[in-house]
Scaffold this active site. Structure first.
Site, short mmCIF file in Angstrom:
data_model
loop_
_atom_site.label_atom_id
_atom_site.label_comp_id
_atom_site.label_asym_id
_atom_site.label_seq_id
_atom_site.Cartn_x
_atom_site.Cartn_y
_atom_site.Cartn_z
N TYR A 154 0.82 -1.21 0.00
CA TYR A 154 0.00 0.00 0.00
C TYR A 154 0.87 1.27 0.00
CZ TYR A 154 -3.73 3.18 1.62
OH TYR A 154 -4.62 4.20 1.76
N LYS A 158 1.19 4.34 -2.80
CA LYS A 158 0.86 5.73 -2.50
C LYS A 158 2.07 6.64 -2.73
CE LYS A 158 -3.44 4.91 -1.45
NZ LYS A 158 -4.50 5.35 -2.37
P1 NAI Z 1 -13.33 2.76 0.96
O1 NAI Z 1 -12.98 1.31 1.02
O2 NAI Z 1 -14.63 3.21 1.49
O3 NAI Z 1 -13.24 3.30 -0.55
C1 NAI Z 1 -12.54 2.70 -1.59
C2 NAI Z 1 -13.50 2.48 -2.73
O4 NAI Z 1 -12.79 1.98 -3.87
C3 NAI Z 1 -14.58 1.43 -2.39
O5 NAI Z 1 -15.86 1.94 -2.73
C4 NAI Z 1 -14.22 0.26 -3.28
O6 NAI Z 1 -15.32 -0.53 -3.69
C5 NAI Z 1 -13.57 0.97 -4.46
N1 NAI Z 1 -12.72 0.07 -5.24
C6 NAI Z 1 -11.88 -0.89 -4.77
N2 NAI Z 1 -11.30 -1.52 -5.80
C7 NAI Z 1 -11.78 -0.95 -6.93
C8 NAI Z 1 -11.54 -1.16 -8.30
N3 NAI Z 1 -10.70 -2.12 -8.71
N4 NAI Z 1 -12.17 -0.38 -9.20
C9 NAI Z 1 -13.03 0.59 -8.80
N5 NAI Z 1 -13.30 0.83 -7.50
C10 NAI Z 1 -12.68 0.07 -6.59
O7 NAI Z 1 -12.13 3.50 1.66
P2 NAI Z 1 -11.74 5.06 1.70
O8 NAI Z 1 -11.09 5.25 2.99
O9 NAI Z 1 -12.88 5.91 1.33
O10 NAI Z 1 -10.61 5.16 0.57
C11 NAI Z 1 -10.62 6.10 -0.49
C12 NAI Z 1 -9.20 6.45 -0.89
O11 NAI Z 1 -8.56 7.14 0.18
C13 NAI Z 1 -8.33 5.21 -1.18
O12 NAI Z 1 -7.49 5.47 -2.28
C14 NAI Z 1 -7.51 5.09 0.09
O13 NAI Z 1 -6.29 4.42 -0.15
C15 NAI Z 1 -7.32 6.55 0.47
N6 NAI Z 1 -6.96 6.73 1.85
C16 NAI Z 1 -7.80 6.34 2.88
C17 NAI Z 1 -7.40 6.50 4.20
C18 NAI Z 1 -8.26 6.10 5.36
O14 NAI Z 1 -7.79 6.17 6.51
N7 NAI Z 1 -9.51 5.69 5.18
C19 NAI Z 1 -6.09 7.08 4.53
C20 NAI Z 1 -5.31 7.45 3.40
C21 NAI Z 1 -5.73 7.28 2.13
#
Ligand code: NAI
Length: 246
Positions: A154, A158
């Protein structure tokens, strides 16, 4: 702030992506909502977005799939006439010590978190150049700045995404196109749902603001970066982490 613009947001059915989609809709943008195999969440997000009085269409597509993303971009342009904003938000985790991390878990995370943003940026590159405008916002992470135990895959994606952001910014700045990265700290979404009880308390104690962030703590930054007010900001990496990395 975003009246008349169209935003394509990946992984927008849940969490941070959904909050960005909603805040962009509230700012007047039409929303192309990408998700992958989560129709129930996508429907829920869709209903919330159209309630803001903007257009929304839902595209079920794996961001890791080069050809499927090419078709999604073409379909979005056909449906909306244009794309002004790309938010590369979709992401996954497969955490483990590197000692126990499988090759498959490494490859899967690379494909979604790093190749996904490449796919979308590449398919929109020529179009944005032709339009002489466009905003690209990449959801990176503080892990990409500092590295993180149990997140070799991961954190590498990033960190790579931050470099991809800077490279895209350099290549496209001459055409007035911006590309910036947002680095959230710990945000309360499905991705961090395993953080409960004692371990959550421990994490929160290590954050100067003493709490996890919410998706809404992140989303308005994306709206600003997509707005004309941010047209001279590019190649930037902005932390939204409650002071975690100070
Ligand atoms: P989340 O799990 O709610 O959102 C991620 C979304 O991406 C989900 O809706 C999932 O179905 C979708 N997804 C996964 N694989 C996919 C694919 N192959 N094609 C299309 N969609 C796909 O989690 P969150 O936290 O909202 O994450 C959003 C972004 O923020 C991510 O890139 C994550 O790495 C980043 N992020 C999140 C943090 C946290 O603490 N929640 C911290 C730092 C970064």
């Amino acid at each position: 702030m975003l009246q008349g613009k169209t935003a394509l947001i990946t992984g927008a059915a849940t969490g941070i992506g959904r909050a960005i989609a909603l805040d962009m809709a509230r700012s007047g943008a039409n929303i192309a909502l990408n998700h992958f195999n989560t129709p129930k969440d996508a429907k829920e997000a869709y209903e919330l977005i159209i309630a803001e009085g903007v257009r929304c269409k839902v595209y079920d597509c794996d961001v890791a799939d080069y050809h499927a993303t090419e078709q999604m971009v073409a379909g979005t342009i056909e449906d909306f006439g244009r794309i002004d904003i790309l938010v590369n938000n979709a992401g996954i985790v497969r955490d483990n010590l590197m000692l126990r991390m499988s090759e498959q878990d490494f490859d899967e995370v690379i494909k979604v978190n790093l190749k996904g943003p490449f796919n979308l940026t590449k398919h929109l590159y020529r179009r944005f150049m032709k339009n002489r405008s466009g905003s690209i916002i990449n959801l990176a992470s503080v892990c990409g700045l500092n590295g993180w135990e149990r997140q070799a895959n991961y954190a590498a994606t990033k960190g790579g995404l931050i470099s991809l952001t800077k490279t895209t910014a350099k290549e496209l700045a001459g055409r007035g196109i911006t590309c910036n990265a947002i680095c959230p700290g710990f945000i309360a979404t499905d991705m961090t749902a395993d953080l409960k009880g004692e371990s959550r308390n421990e994490f929160e104690a290590g954050i100067p603001m003493r709490r996890l962030g919410s998706p809404e703590d992140v989303s308005m930054l994306a709206v600003f970066l997509a707005s004309d007010g941010a047209r001279y900001i590019t190649g930037e990496t902005i932390r939204v982490d409650g002071g975690l990395c100070i």
